[in-house]
Write an enzyme that holds these catalytic residues in place. Sequence first.
Site, short mmCIF file in Angstrom:
data_model
loop_
_atom_site.label_atom_id
_atom_site.label_comp_id
_atom_site.label_asym_id
_atom_site.label_seq_id
_atom_site.Cartn_x
_atom_site.Cartn_y
_atom_site.Cartn_z
N ASP A 251 0.86 -1.19 0.00
CA ASP A 251 0.00 0.00 0.00
C ASP A 251 0.90 1.25 0.00
O ASP A 251 1.67 1.45 0.94
CB ASP A 251 -0.88 -0.04 1.27
CG ASP A 251 -1.82 1.15 1.38
OD1 ASP A 251 -1.86 1.98 0.45
OD2 ASP A 251 -2.50 1.26 2.42
N ASP A 257 4.10 10.81 3.33
CA ASP A 257 4.10 11.31 4.71
C ASP A 257 5.25 10.70 5.50
O ASP A 257 5.89 11.38 6.31
CB ASP A 257 2.76 11.00 5.39
CG ASP A 257 1.59 11.56 4.60
OD1 ASP A 257 1.80 12.58 3.90
OD2 ASP A 257 0.50 10.97 4.63
O1 RIB Z 1 -0.97 10.99 2.33
C1 RIB Z 1 -1.95 10.10 2.72
C2 RIB Z 1 -3.00 10.81 3.50
O2 RIB Z 1 -3.63 11.74 2.64
C3 RIB Z 1 -4.09 9.92 4.03
O3 RIB Z 1 -3.86 9.49 5.33
C4 RIB Z 1 -5.34 10.79 3.89
O4 RIB Z 1 -5.93 11.05 5.11
C5 RIB Z 1 -4.90 12.06 3.18
O5 RIB Z 1 -4.70 13.08 4.06
#
Ligand code: RIB
Length: 307
Positions: A251, A257
């Site tokens: 995934d 992030d």
């Molecule tokens: O980058 C992934 C995130 O983008 C997810 O967790 C979703 O909530 C959006 O903010």
Amino acid sequence: MAENENHIVVIASFMMDLTTKLKKIPVRGETVFGEEFKIGPGGKGSNQAVCAKRLGLNITVVAKLGNDVFGREALNNFKKEGFETDFIFIDHEHPTGVAPIFVEKSGENMIAIVPGANSFLNTGEIDRSIDKIRSAKVLLTNLEVPVETSYYALKIANKNGVTTILNPAPAPSATLDDDIFKYIDIITPNETEALGILQMQGAELSTEKIAEKLLSKGVKNVVLTLGKKGAFFMSGNEQGYIEAFKVETVDTTGAGDAFNGALAAAICEEKPLKNSIFFANKVAAISTTRFGTAPAMPYRIEVEKMI
Ligand code: RIB
């Protein structure tokens, strides 16, 4: 320990991720059977904060949640991860942000965000956390909260000698005020987001050209994330590609992030930019071997074990 040692302030946009796993993402007008459904903590800023925290950094989160079941769940989750909750604000009028997500077998995803309370995180609330920002070593923010709020936080941080990182995601729909760029030490868009910032959506530009154009706006360092290809960076005197780690992807949601959280952590630990990107690539790769976003962030020990 000095007050700012290993201390990062993250503007922690929060969304409850409503994720459906399926063979293939449906096309417009199509109904398909999903294979699995999960609800879990997400939101770019919050995922980044969880990542940096699990890497052992000292994190302050500034966030806004709705007064609802997802907001309460989010608060519990922030506590479970070990965050202080002093700068988590509750909005009594708007719901907690949500993000319906599709993840297909290949690991690719499709996301819609409904930011709710995140859209009402305001400069007054940034002011409430001003002492934390002033004494931090790094400030990390994104565009899931209002641009003015991110801009305000970047400006305060920059003026107080705090290293600033803007992850301009999701891609801005309107032109960013030119004034913002001088307050950014490191900008970390993917190519779509970068073209959005340059207002050149759909243009065919080389990675180098995109970075050059962003640099000329006044940002000090550009780090372009390139998915499976890793990342490209450009600063005043150095540039180069840093390859991604090859892993079995489950995934890819939240990989950006993980990259940003880990980059902020490494910068806070005073690693040079190049080494910080290498580290961030590693952390991002591990996150893609697991399902979900915040829950997929690795702990330092797991990163150290990876060759
Ligand atoms: O980058 C992934 C995130 O983008 C997810 O967790 C979703 O909530 C959006 O903010």
